[in-house]
Design an enzyme around this catalytic site. Structure first.
Site, short mmCIF file in Angstrom:
data_model
loop_
_atom_site.label_atom_id
_atom_site.label_comp_id
_atom_site.label_asym_id
_atom_site.label_seq_id
_atom_site.Cartn_x
_atom_site.Cartn_y
_atom_site.Cartn_z
N LYS A 113 -3.17 -3.68 -5.38
CA LYS A 113 -2.53 -2.24 -5.98
C LYS A 113 -2.00 -2.13 -6.49
O LYS A 113 -0.54 -3.03 -6.45
CB LYS A 113 -2.85 -1.68 -4.09
CG LYS A 113 -4.01 -1.43 -3.75
CD LYS A 113 -3.48 -0.84 -1.83
CE LYS A 113 -3.35 1.04 -2.40
NZ LYS A 113 -2.88 1.64 -0.95
C1 E4P Z 1 -5.04 3.88 0.67
O1 E4P Z 1 -4.80 3.22 0.10
C2 E4P Z 1 -3.56 4.92 0.54
O2 E4P Z 1 -2.00 4.09 0.23
C3 E4P Z 1 -3.54 5.99 1.81
O3 E4P Z 1 -4.62 6.30 2.21
C4 E4P Z 1 -2.07 7.08 1.59
O4 E4P Z 1 -2.25 7.36 2.71
P1 E4P Z 1 -1.09 8.92 3.58
O5 E4P Z 1 -1.07 10.00 2.07
O6 E4P Z 1 -1.60 9.59 4.42
O7 E4P Z 1 0.20 7.91 3.11
#
Ligand code: E4P
Length: 290
Positions: A113
């Site tokens: 990521k």
């Molecule tokens: C997943 O890859 C993301 O980092 C995650 O869904 C972010 O979610 P949030 O906006 O609830 O923190």
């Protein structure tokens, strides 16, 4: 068992292997998992460390993350595990590349990521050129999605995930689901090397709408996946309608995918805020004097 007509791949958004086991047992299948620094900070072992005043050293935190990812990978050997680089506004392309190449040695099924910033996009171009898999995170606009497509041109099918954060758009009054719809439409006539991973899912309504729109993948917290399992893993019918509950629509932009990634306006305040929060949550686990 996976429902017969389910095309979308379903990921768990979390960083606790116990939760992964619970979701796998309830659903009967799971296609992968996404992690991030905020989720890592909520891992029970990491939290216990912090509460006891035993923060990680700046190297031990990576050992902890590695062990966690290896456990998730062993649970989901055929799935994908997203591992997020530490990045703040000053993190360089080289620093991202070093972390990404290290993470790629941890497990065989990693998607790395990277933030959808100029440095993250430059790193993605290099990494996909090396045949590595990436998951571009903190996506809040169609222009960012077009830039990801352009930066990773030539990548293999499934090697690039794009994570639009719908819940955080909803939080500021915009209909995040519209962004998924617009990006899917923009990518539809493309070579398909970027797959849309609906992220920041907060509710069953988000989850069902992402299925109805035909998102390639969805990552959702355990509570949403467990509720879906409890309801019998329903799929949206042809007449499914999403209730946007007064959120402001996000208009479709007629963007070409043919430009260089540097030519798209990629700045977004939620990307900047998200980067700051992820960095703070990561740093909250570290003893800065170590
Ligand atoms: C997943 O890859 C993301 O980092 C995650 O869904 C972010 O979610 P949030 O906006 O609830 O923190």
């Amino acid at each position: 068992m996976r429902p017969d007509n389910l095309k979308t791949r379903i990921f768990l958004d979390g960083a606790d292997p116990e939760e992964t086991r619970q979701v796998m047992a309830s659903l009967g299948f799971l296609d992968g998992q996404t992690t991030n620094p905020s989720l890592l900070a909520k891992n029970p072992e990491a939290e216990a460390h912090k509460v006891a005043g035993n923060k990680f050293s700046s190297t031990a935190i990576y050992d902890f993350y590695k062990t966690l990812c290896q456990e998730l990978s062993a649970l989901l050997p055929k799935g994908s595990i997203s591992i997020e680089v530490y990045a703040d506004a000053g993190t360089t392309v080289e620093e991202m590349l070093t972390q990404a190449r290290t993470f790629d040695t941890w497990i065989p099924n990693a998607h790395i990521k990277l933030p959808t910033t100029a440095a993250g996009l430059a790193a993605a171009a290099v990494l996909t050129g090396e045949g590595r898999r990436v998951n571009m995170t903190l996506v809040f606009s169609q222009a960012q999605a077009a830039a990801v497509y352009a930066a990773t041109r030539g990548a293999g099918p499934g090697d690039v995930f794009l994570s639009p954060f719908i819940g955080r758009l909803d939080d500021r009054g915009e209909n995040g689901m519209d962004l998924i719809k617009n990006i899917l439409a923009m990518y539809a006539p493309s070579d398909g090397h970027v797959q849309v991973l609906t992220a920041s899912v907060r509710s069953m309504e988000h989850f069902m709408c992402a299925l109805a729109l035909g998102s390639d993948l969805i990552t959702a917290p355990a509570k949403v996946l467990l509720a879906w399992a409890e309801a019998g893993k329903p799929l949206p019918g042809k007449n499914y309608v999403y209730n946007a509950k007064g959120l402001t629509p996000i208009p479709d932009e007629a963007l070409t995918l043919a430009k260089s990634w540097q030519d798209y306006p990629i700045g977004h305040p939620l990307t900047d805020a998200g980067l700051t929060k992820f960095a703070a949550d990561w740093n909250s686990l570290i003893d800065m004097t170590s």
